[in-house]
Design an enzyme around this catalytic site. Structure first.
Site, PDB file in Angstrom:
ATOM      1  N   THR A   1     -13.710  15.050   1.529  1.00 60.21           N
ATOM      2  CA  THR A   1     -13.675  15.731   2.823  1.00 60.21           C
ATOM      3  C   THR A   1     -12.437  16.616   2.991  1.00 60.21           C
ATOM      4  O   THR A   1     -12.313  17.327   3.979  1.00 60.21           O
ATOM      5  CB  THR A   1     -13.738  14.716   3.989  1.00 60.21           C
ATOM      6  OG1 THR A   1     -12.684  13.771   3.815  1.00 60.21           O
ATOM      7  CG2 THR A   1     -15.068  13.986   4.013  1.00 60.21           C
ATOM      8  N   GLY A   2     -11.536  16.602   2.029  1.00 58.96           N
ATOM      9  CA  GLY A   2     -10.371  17.489   2.097  1.00 58.96           C
ATOM     10  C   GLY A   2     -10.777  18.920   1.762  1.00 58.96           C
ATOM     11  O   GLY A   2     -11.878  19.161   1.257  1.00 58.96           O
TER      12      GLY A   2
ATOM     13  N   THR B   1      -5.346  16.209  -9.291  1.00 58.15           N
ATOM     14  CA  THR B   1      -4.096  16.212  -8.524  1.00 58.15           C
ATOM     15  C   THR B   1      -2.860  16.436  -9.395  1.00 58.15           C
ATOM     16  O   THR B   1      -2.734  15.835 -10.454  1.00 58.15           O
ATOM     17  CB  THR B   1      -3.945  14.850  -7.817  1.00 58.15           C
ATOM     18  OG1 THR B   1      -5.141  14.576  -7.097  1.00 58.15           O
ATOM     19  CG2 THR B   1      -2.743  14.838  -6.884  1.00 58.15           C
TER      20      THR B   1
ATOM     21  N   TYR C   1      -8.587  29.218 -19.101  1.00 53.98           N
ATOM     22  CA  TYR C   1      -9.582  30.172 -18.599  1.00 53.98           C
ATOM     23  C   TYR C   1      -9.506  31.456 -19.419  1.00 53.98           C
ATOM     24  O   TYR C   1     -10.513  32.071 -19.750  1.00 53.98           O
ATOM     25  CB  TYR C   1      -9.340  30.526 -17.117  1.00 53.98           C
ATOM     26  CG  TYR C   1      -9.233  29.363 -16.157  1.00 53.98           C
ATOM     27  CD1 TYR C   1      -9.564  28.066 -16.548  1.00 53.98           C
ATOM     28  CD2 TYR C   1      -8.806  29.569 -14.850  1.00 53.98           C
ATOM     29  CE1 TYR C   1      -9.446  27.014 -15.648  1.00 53.98           C
ATOM     30  CE2 TYR C   1      -8.696  28.521 -13.952  1.00 53.98           C
ATOM     31  CZ  TYR C   1      -9.004  27.250 -14.362  1.00 53.98           C
ATOM     32  OH  TYR C   1      -8.883  26.220 -13.473  1.00 53.98           O
TER      33      TYR C   1
ATOM     34  N   GLU D   1       1.496  23.237 -25.578  1.00 53.54           N
ATOM     35  CA  GLU D   1       2.674  23.897 -25.016  1.00 53.54           C
ATOM     36  C   GLU D   1       3.901  23.067 -25.357  1.00 53.54           C
ATOM     37  O   GLU D   1       3.779  21.967 -25.918  1.00 53.54           O
ATOM     38  CB  GLU D   1       2.515  24.090 -23.504  1.00 53.54           C
ATOM     39  CG  GLU D   1       2.389  22.787 -22.725  1.00 53.54           C
ATOM     40  CD  GLU D   1       2.024  23.007 -21.247  1.00 53.54           C
ATOM     41  OE1 GLU D   1       1.376  24.014 -20.930  1.00 53.54           O
ATOM     42  OE2 GLU D   1       2.389  22.154 -20.429  1.00 53.54           O
TER      43      GLU D   1
ATOM     44  N   HIS E   1       4.902  22.982 -15.477  1.00 52.50           N
ATOM     45  CA  HIS E   1       4.306  21.668 -15.712  1.00 52.50           C
ATOM     46  C   HIS E   1       5.404  20.621 -15.881  1.00 52.50           C
ATOM     47  O   HIS E   1       6.398  20.882 -16.568  1.00 52.50           O
ATOM     48  CB  HIS E   1       3.464  21.667 -16.999  1.00 52.50           C
ATOM     49  CG  HIS E   1       2.182  22.429 -16.868  1.00 52.50           C
ATOM     50  ND1 HIS E   1       1.525  22.945 -17.956  1.00 52.50           N
ATOM     51  CD2 HIS E   1       1.437  22.762 -15.788  1.00 52.50           C
ATOM     52  CE1 HIS E   1       0.426  23.564 -17.550  1.00 52.50           C
ATOM     53  NE2 HIS E   1       0.353  23.473 -16.236  1.00 52.50           N
TER      54      HIS E   1
END
Lengths: 380, 286
Positions: free
Chosen positions: B17-18, B98, B160, B210, B248
């Site tokens: 619902t967020g 998250t 991507y 990375e 990151h």
């Protein structure tokens, strides 16, 4: 986030780790007063967040309060590796019989905390690790079970600690583990942990690093951040949730995503240019955030061209384009820009930027080649 | 065609619902993913997008809908608890999108998830995409086409970029897995390489790494000793300065270790062709 020695030791003492009596002082007269309270024989220690304080003359033994005042005056006027000394810690001097190294770090490979002890305390532990790794005794801590007493005994035996010291050592190790765990540390180090001439143990020096991602549950620690070690532009960027790191090149970079931001820097270098920064605007960035990012990039006078590389996913290219235009209204700049927008709403984004006279590119290589040419003084 | 995420995935969305949870639930459904339930504590009994029931707990959602996979969109301060809950309810594949979860939370989570026998992907990751079948997470579906290249990556948008470069070259992907940019995560490179090696629909693999840690070096050892399928790699961060976290949490060169140069050398030693930039990857695939 790094904590100062005095902050780390204050935390340690809350977990019943004995520390020398002492207090932090911001002026020489305060230092003198603390030295008087402690009976005169004290150590003045510069509080700066870099290693090698001792070698730089930032740690001084004093015999009298007068001497403490003189030394504090000198140390407070120092800069160590470019950082101003704003405070000194005034600790009572301890007569040392033996020095031990003790620390907990996050071991990435093992995915658990690692407690390390060595009989060669006081020295640079990385040097010990390189020269004689067998002198560092290690125990891995199960994150669900915590540090067990038998593990501490393994450390004690490993560093040849006399049996009469096992009890205090156990209490110190368990205290350090609790300090590490309850404060979300990524490092908690006592170097050296000393046994004094009268047989007592003290954490003579202390160092902690706190996980930035956990500061939401430690507002008290978040307030301890020392901004002296940070670049002002990096502080400004953090306010807007933009991840920024200043570098020395001429090509400013604005990218969404950390991996792509690094890859963009790399491809600039591959084509003979030098990136001026790392910058990740994050996922789903708003126009406001983009504008803040561009201001931060342009605040660096070394920037000759800005490369904007956005791969729209959650981030919408039209939103980014609007952010760029609003920043350009505010910051008048002659710095040319190369822009590449791909993915979600890329065409709309390019249309918004059509009047802004920017150089455009379809591929990453194309964007890099054009940016490098402009930075070198040529036309794209 | 795929590993881990398929047509028969029955997906549960934690934090449905967020804002992000709802937006991406809709995107995943449009792509054809079988979303069967959502969980938001305190909102059990509601419905979202007309047809997805919301439950108060993962256990209730599993009992009512037979969900076997969960994707987590809850904020960082509640994320560890959400993963514990999913593992405790017997979810076999847990994907955590998250970011910024405290690392000590993740050390406890990883230990617990392993003990429960669940597989965790992430956190701080874009999730998984099996083009033409299903997606679990936030990878834009339209940038990839089905094919025989398996992709595993520590990054999001960089992945991507690679999917898109492959598509432009007419190459498709079997499954793309973003394992996330955190220092302590769930599924790692070796787990994915093993799955791709065993997948009859994957013929070659792209590994995107990375700076930071030594997972790429461990992957190189695994490739040299266990893999028969060709692997192409790209390592981001060749220009990253030491001691700085590059966005990151896991992307940091510590005490001189974890550099791109070391990783590239280890991979090349293992017979992996390493691209100089992402757009070069299609050329290195056969």
């Amino acid at each position: 986030m790094k904590l100062h020695e005095y902050q780390s030791k204050t935390i340690f003492s809350r977990y019943k780790i004995p520390i020398p009596r002492g207090r932090v002082a911001g002026t020489a007269s305060e230092a003198r007063q603390v030295a008087e309270e402690l009976g005169g024989r004290v150590v003045i220690k510069a509080q700066v967040l870099v290693g090698g304080r001792g070698k730089a003359g930032g740690i001084r033994l004093c015999r009298t309060p007068e001497q403490a005042e003189d030394m504090a005056t000198q140390v407070l006027a120092m800069e160590i590796k470019g950082l101003p000394v704003r405070r000194v810690l005034v600790d009572e001097a301890v007569d040392i019989a033996r020095e031990i190294y003790l620390a907990i770090v996050n071991d990435r490979g093992a995915r658990r905390p690692l407690m390390m002890a060595s009989g060669s305390g006081g020295m640079d532990i990385e040097e010990v690790a390189a020269r004689s790794p067998e002198k560092i005794i290690k125990v891995f801590i199960d994150p669900l079970l915590g540090l067990r007493d038998y593990q501490v005994r393994d450390l004690a035996v490993g560093i040849d600690l006399p049996r009469q010291s096992w009890r205090p050592f156990l209490e110190i190790c368990q205290g350090l583990w609790r300090a590490y765990q309850e404060n979300d540390a990524t490092l908690a180090e006592i170097n050296p942990l000393v046994i004094s001439e009268d047989g007592r143990m003290y954490a003579l020096d202390g160092k902690m690093m706190i996980d930035d991602n956990a500061l939401f549950r430690h507002p008290d620690l978040a307030e301890m951040r020392d901004l002296d070690i940070e670049n002002p532009a990096e502080i400004e960027a953090r306010k807007y949730g933009v991840s920024f790191i200043k570098l020395d090149g001429q090509i400013g970079c604005m990218v969404n995503g950390a991996g792509l931001a690094m890859a963009t820097m790399d491809i600039i270098k591959l084509h003979g240019g030098e990136p001026a920064n790392f910058l990740d605007i994050g996922g789903g960035a708003s126009a406001e955030k983009v504008a803040a990012a561009l201001r931060v990039i342009l605040s660096d006078p070394g920037v000759k061209v800005v490369l904007i590389n956005i791969f729209g996913g959650i981030t919408r290219c039209d939103e980014v384009a609007r952010g760029i235009l609003s920043a350009l209204k505010e910051v008048k700049t002659e710095v040319p820009m190369v822009v590449r927008l791909v993915g979600t709403n890329a065409a709309q984004g390019m249309a918004i930027l059509a009047d802004a006279k920017m150089v455009t590119a379809n591929t990453l290589v194309g964007a890099a080649v054009k940016s490098v040419a402009i930075a070198a003084g040529g036309a794209a | 065609m795929s590993i881990l995420v398929k047509k028969n995935t029955r997906l549960l969305v934690q934090g449905i619902t967020g804002n992000e949870g709802l937006f991406h639930t809709e995107q995943m459904m449009k792509y054809g993913t079988n979303v069967v339930a959502g969980v938001t504590p305190g909102k059990g009994g509601e419905w979202v997008l007309q047809k997805i029931p919301v439950f108060d707990s993962v256990r209730m959602a599993v009992e009512a809908t037979g969900a076997n996979t969960s994707v987590i969109f809850v904020p960082a301060r509640f994320a560890a608890d959400a993963i514990f809950e999913a593992a405790d309810a017997g979810i076999s594949l847990i994907v955590c999108i998250t970011e910024n979860i405290p690392v000590q939370d993740m050390m406890r989570v990883r230990e617990y998830v392993d003990q429960k026998g669940s597989r965790l992907v992430g956190p701080n990751c874009p999730g998984l995409l099996t083009p033409g079948e299903a997606k679990v997470g936030i990878i834009p579906g339209e940038i990839a086409i089905p094919g025989n290249v398996g992709i595993v990556s520590r990054s999001g948008t960089l992945t991507y970029e690679v999917l898109y470069a492959l598509k432009l070259a007419g190459m498709g992907c079997s499954t793309c897995i973003g394992i996330g940019g955190d220092p302590v995560n769930g599924t790692d490179f070796i787990d994915c390489l093993e799955l791709f090696e065993a997948d009859p629909h994957t013929d070659q693999i792209v590994l995107i790494g990375e700076i930071g840690g030594s997972d790429e070096e461990k992957a190189a050892e695994y490739i040299a000793s266990k893999m028969t399928k060709p692997v192409v790699a790209f390592i981001a961060g060749q220009t990253a300065p030491p001691g700085k976290r590059m966005g990151h949490a896991g992307a940091i060169i510590e005490s001189g270790a974890g550099t791109a140069a070391e990783k590239i050398a280890a991979l090349e030693q293992a017979g992996v062709r390493v691209a100089r930039h992402p757009e070069e990857i299609p050329d290195l695939l056969r």
